[in-house]
Design an enzyme around this catalytic site. Structure first.
Site, PDB file in Angstrom:
ATOM      1  N   GLU A  62       5.823  10.204  -0.556  1.00 17.59           N
ATOM      2  CA  GLU A  62       5.666  10.494  -1.980  1.00 17.59           C
ATOM      3  C   GLU A  62       5.162  11.920  -2.169  1.00 17.59           C
ATOM      4  O   GLU A  62       4.288  12.389  -1.456  1.00 17.59           O
ATOM      5  CB  GLU A  62       4.737   9.486  -2.660  1.00 17.59           C
ATOM      6  CG  GLU A  62       3.405   9.273  -1.981  1.00 17.59           C
ATOM      7  CD  GLU A  62       2.638   8.089  -2.549  1.00 17.59           C
ATOM      8  OE1 GLU A  62       3.122   7.429  -3.482  1.00 17.59           O
ATOM      9  OE2 GLU A  62       1.534   7.825  -2.042  1.00 17.59           O
ATOM     10  N   CYS A  63       5.762  12.608  -3.097  1.00 20.74           N
ATOM     11  CA  CYS A  63       5.418  13.964  -3.509  1.00 20.74           C
ATOM     12  C   CYS A  63       5.385  14.916  -2.317  1.00 20.74           C
ATOM     13  O   CYS A  63       6.430  15.311  -1.829  1.00 20.74           O
ATOM     14  CB  CYS A  63       4.102  13.970  -4.290  1.00 20.74           C
ATOM     15  SG  CYS A  63       3.969  15.400  -5.408  1.00 20.74           S
ATOM     16  N   GLY A  64       4.223  15.307  -1.813  1.00 21.75           N
ATOM     17  CA  GLY A  64       4.171  16.221  -0.693  1.00 21.75           C
ATOM     18  C   GLY A  64       4.929  15.721   0.516  1.00 21.75           C
ATOM     19  O   GLY A  64       5.626  16.478   1.207  1.00 21.75           O
TER      20      GLY A  64
END
Length: 485
Positions: A359-361
């Site tokens: 998720e995200c990074g």
């Protein structure tokens, strides 16, 4: 990162109401000074020898880092939109076990949340769900009696809320403070417990992702000490402690999310060595994880093992699943690119269809390339056909309802889980070869959009999900790791 996620919080054996000394620090709006007051109170009480437990309303990852540094105790989020009212109460009760005092920092203004027509997702809702007294921080620049009108309006908007005290910020002088204090106490019937001068010399830097490592390295310790000095100089800490101690007893919900009578891994009764292992990247580049996500995975039977890509570590060989959380890999892109073994392990895990969630990074490093703010491009894992570029302008911020567009690692098609987005990067998708296998349709303030990548046991997206919003997703993830094992 701290060791709060190595083991779940100790489960309190609660069949009767328990007392929890607590206070919510809320502002009349963003910029009123609640962060200064929060950090000052946390540090002042911690320096006096108390065990202070910090909490942050909403999905913020940065302010809890400040709390943890100021108190020495890992802070937690309380979110009444991503999780249920029962889960908010349970999270608070579990995390505050053993604390002398809990300080809950609000978000935005006291009544600001998901919906302008209700208290949903607001500090006010958290205060009511936890039955906590509220300390209202009011900016009183260029006013005297008018400050009483502001406090009175906040009191009357929600009669169920207990605004129990006030701290006034940006006073011009002791005389100014005296006038404001008299007006508020006469008209509102609650005590004004302290004040901060208009020019107090405290400069809290604009909070952004790249600041978190500096906080963890102790570079902001002088700021915390200065905030504590200001609070000690102008605030009646003894009266505030009495106010916190007056909070009503709390009870766990009738059906707790986390089991009280067994270890969180007891749901899987095989020997510990046979439990599926989920490897979690955790260091300065990957450190945005909700502790409750880890607790739910453990409760579903997983063993959590941490490793640091920035330290040159590879994915642990005994891993049956991989969790690449959020953070700011763009700050460390060169180091990540240099750890070729780590990137090779990601490619190998995906090729073997190991359950991988990012998720995200974590999502960003699965792309082919990552270009930082100054234009340097680095090769990443390349397991999804996309490229990432950082930009100066924020790309997304806000709550998300993520509905699965297809069966995937955590969800069946059509199921919805809740989370939030917060990032400055943009993902360019390569749809030339075949239709891009988007993971979710996300719903936020700006409408609907297709987001993420899902293929086999790989699920990656920008949305930071909270497993407590759909607990069966954690069980599904662990079961797929067990099947892979």
């Amino acid at each position: 990162m701290n060791d709060d996620m190595k083991q779940p919080v100790q489960q309190p054996d609660l069949s009767t109401p328990v007392r929890r000394s607590r206070i919510v620090v809320a502002g009349t709006g963003s910029g009123a000074g609640k962060t200064t007051v929060t950090l000052g109170l946390m540090k002042a009480f911690a320096d006096s020898g108390l065990r202070v437990q910090g909490f942050k309303c909403g999905p913020d990852y940065i302010d809890p880092t400040y709390h943890t540094a100021a108190t020495g105790t890992p802070s937690r989020n309380l979110d009444s939109w991503m999780t249920s009212p029962d889960t908010v109460r349970e999270t608070f009760i579990r995390a505050s076990e053993g604390a002398d005092l809990s300080v809950i920092e609000g978000v935005m203004g006291l009544y600001d949340g998901k919906d302008p027509l209700s208290n949903i997702g607001s500090t006010a809702e958290i205060a009511m769900l936890t039955d906590s007294p509220v300390l209202l921080v009011v900016d009183v620049r260029s006013m005297a009696r008018s400050a009483a009108a502001i406090v009175l309006g906040f009191q009357r908007l929600e009669p169920k809320l207990r605004i129990a005290g006030v701290i006034v910020n940006r006073c011009g002088s002791q005389g100014h403070y005296s006038m404001v204090k008299k007006a508020i106490e006469q008209e509102c019937g609650i005590p004004v417990l302290g004040w901060l001068k208009r020019d107090d010399g405290l400069d809290i830097p604009e909070r952004h992702l790249g600041l978190v490592p500096a906080v963890e390295r102790g570079e902001l310790e002088p700021l915390f000490q200065r905030a504590a000095e200001l609070i000690r100089a102008g605030t009646d800490l003894e009266a505030l402690r009495t106010l916190a101690d007056s909070a009503s007893p709390l009870t766990l919900p009738e059906h707790p999310l986390f089991s009280l009578d067994r270890h969180p891994t007891a749901g899987y009764e095989a020997a510990a060595g046979e439990r599926p292992v989920i490897a979690v990247a955790r260091d300065a580049a990957f450190n945005f994880y909700y502790p409750e996500n880890m607790d739910l995975l453990r409760q579903a039977g997983a063993e959590i093992v941490y490793f640091s890509p920035l330290a040159g570590e590879r994915v642990p060989e005994r891993a049956n699943g991989l969790y690449l959380g959020g953070g700011f890999p763009e700050e460390f892109a060169a180091d990540i690119a240099a750890n070729t073994g780590f990137l090779e392990d990601i490619r190998a895990a995906v090729s073997r269809d190991m359950p991988v969630f990012a998720e995200c990074g974590g999502y960003m490093i699965l792309a082919r390339t990552l270009t930082d703010r100054v234009g340097h491009t680095y090769h990443m894992a390349g397991v999804i056909p996309s490229d990432v570029r950082m930009q100066e302008k924020r790309a997304a911020l806000g709550y998300r309802e993520a509905t699965a567009l297809q069966d995937c690692l955590l969800l069946e098609a059509g199921e919805t889980i809740r989370g939030h987005e917060f990032h400055y990067s943009v993902m360019s998708y390569d749809e030339s070869a075949a239709p891009y296998p988007f993971a979710y349709q996300t719903k936020g303030m700006r409408g609907l959009q297709s987001e993420g990548f899902a293929k086999g046991n790989l699920l990656a997206a920008y949305t930071h999900i909270h497993l407590a919003s759909l607990p069966k997703a954690a069980a599904r993830w662990v079961e797929k790791c067990r099947a892979y094992h």
